[in-house]
Enzyme design. Sequence first.
Site, PDB file in Angstrom:
ATOM      1  N   ASN A 173      42.087  47.264  25.130  1.00 53.66           N
ATOM      2  CA  ASN A 173      42.028  47.992  26.386  1.00 53.66           C
ATOM      3  C   ASN A 173      41.553  49.416  26.117  1.00 53.66           C
ATOM      4  O   ASN A 173      41.849  50.013  25.079  1.00 53.66           O
ATOM      5  CB  ASN A 173      43.362  47.954  27.135  1.00 53.66           C
ATOM      6  CG  ASN A 173      44.554  48.454  26.354  1.00 53.66           C
ATOM      7  OD1 ASN A 173      44.684  48.201  25.153  1.00 53.66           O
ATOM      8  ND2 ASN A 173      45.460  49.126  27.034  1.00 53.66           N
ATOM      9  N   ILE A 174      40.772  49.928  27.048  1.00 54.37           N
ATOM     10  CA  ILE A 174      40.197  51.270  26.941  1.00 54.37           C
ATOM     11  C   ILE A 174      40.475  51.975  28.260  1.00 54.37           C
ATOM     12  O   ILE A 174      39.881  51.656  29.285  1.00 54.37           O
ATOM     13  CB  ILE A 174      38.680  51.207  26.657  1.00 54.37           C
ATOM     14  CG1 ILE A 174      38.419  50.381  25.390  1.00 54.37           C
ATOM     15  CG2 ILE A 174      38.101  52.614  26.540  1.00 54.37           C
ATOM     16  CD1 ILE A 174      36.972  49.990  25.196  1.00 54.37           C
ATOM     17  N   GLU A 175      41.423  52.912  28.226  1.00 53.76           N
ATOM     18  CA  GLU A 175      41.827  53.610  29.435  1.00 53.76           C
ATOM     19  C   GLU A 175      40.949  54.822  29.708  1.00 53.76           C
ATOM     20  O   GLU A 175      40.190  55.271  28.848  1.00 53.76           O
ATOM     21  CB  GLU A 175      43.300  54.037  29.325  1.00 53.76           C
ATOM     22  CG  GLU A 175      44.236  52.856  29.236  1.00 53.76           C
ATOM     23  CD  GLU A 175      45.694  53.244  29.118  1.00 53.76           C
ATOM     24  OE1 GLU A 175      46.530  52.345  29.261  1.00 53.76           O
ATOM     25  OE2 GLU A 175      46.005  54.432  28.881  1.00 53.76           O
ATOM     26  N   ASN A 176      41.079  55.347  30.922  1.00 49.76           N
ATOM     27  CA  ASN A 176      40.330  56.513  31.346  1.00 49.76           C
ATOM     28  C   ASN A 176      41.227  57.325  32.262  1.00 49.76           C
ATOM     29  O   ASN A 176      42.033  56.757  32.999  1.00 49.76           O
ATOM     30  CB  ASN A 176      39.057  56.060  32.076  1.00 49.76           C
ATOM     31  CG  ASN A 176      38.111  57.187  32.326  1.00 49.76           C
ATOM     32  OD1 ASN A 176      38.293  57.949  33.264  1.00 49.76           O
ATOM     33  ND2 ASN A 176      37.103  57.292  31.490  1.00 49.76           N
ATOM     34  N   SER A 227      40.500  58.604  34.930  1.00 46.05           N
ATOM     35  CA  SER A 227      40.257  58.029  36.249  1.00 46.05           C
ATOM     36  C   SER A 227      40.609  56.551  36.123  1.00 46.05           C
ATOM     37  O   SER A 227      39.787  55.737  35.719  1.00 46.05           O
ATOM     38  CB  SER A 227      38.791  58.210  36.641  1.00 46.05           C
ATOM     39  OG  SER A 227      38.529  57.557  37.854  1.00 46.05           O
ATOM     40  N   GLU A 236      40.812  41.820  27.457  1.00 43.95           N
ATOM     41  CA  GLU A 236      40.134  40.535  27.596  1.00 43.95           C
ATOM     42  C   GLU A 236      38.726  40.705  28.171  1.00 43.95           C
ATOM     43  O   GLU A 236      37.794  40.016  27.761  1.00 43.95           O
ATOM     44  CB  GLU A 236      40.958  39.527  28.377  1.00 43.95           C
ATOM     45  CG  GLU A 236      41.710  39.986  29.580  1.00 43.95           C
ATOM     46  CD  GLU A 236      43.046  40.684  29.373  1.00 43.95           C
ATOM     47  OE1 GLU A 236      43.135  41.678  28.649  1.00 43.95           O
ATOM     48  OE2 GLU A 236      44.009  40.254  30.021  1.00 43.95           O
ATOM     49  N   CYS A 253      45.319  40.548  34.183  1.00 42.10           N
ATOM     50  CA  CYS A 253      45.296  41.059  35.548  1.00 42.10           C
ATOM     51  C   CYS A 253      44.337  40.217  36.395  1.00 42.10           C
ATOM     52  O   CYS A 253      43.608  39.365  35.871  1.00 42.10           O
ATOM     53  CB  CYS A 253      44.867  42.529  35.558  1.00 42.10           C
ATOM     54  SG  CYS A 253      43.106  42.800  35.210  1.00 42.10           S
ATOM     55  N   CYS A 271      40.579  40.443  35.367  1.00 34.67           N
ATOM     56  CA  CYS A 271      40.293  39.665  34.150  1.00 34.67           C
ATOM     57  C   CYS A 271      40.283  38.172  34.444  1.00 34.67           C
ATOM     58  O   CYS A 271      39.443  37.439  33.934  1.00 34.67           O
ATOM     59  CB  CYS A 271      41.310  39.987  33.064  1.00 34.67           C
ATOM     60  SG  CYS A 271      41.088  41.636  32.358  1.00 34.67           S
TER      61      CYS A 271
END
Length: 134
Positions: A42-45, A47, A55, A86, A89
């Site tokens: 997972n790569i969060e931001n 925003s 996935e 989620c 995904c």
Amino acid sequence: MSMEKLKAAATKMLLQAYAPYSHFPVGAALLTSEGKIYSGCNIENASYGLTNCAERTAMFTAIAAGERHFAALLIINSRPKIITPCGACRQVLSEFCPPQMPIYLTTNQTEQLVSTTVADMLPGAFAAEDLHDD
């Protein structure tokens, strides 16, 4: 392909996850029909809507490499409780994976492994054929 190799690839991604906001790293390993593994984290931001799940990262990497046939997916997180993909995904998986493809869910804090399928994760998925009137 052994389950251990798939789990090892997904587990390695826990260390690559960029999760400074949720502190919830997730790793995924996607197995192609030819036995190749594509992994993702997972790569969060800041925003939040621009965050990408593990996935989808694995799937998009495989698709970008030209892969179109998939055999299994393993998702791992670093908390005691097993999680499921989620909704976004699940929809992406339903686009590219056969309905009966296995999805394995686990954590790095337990040996428990839950098995499900793409169809079980998203019954009645919106599909390409739904875009046509015939």
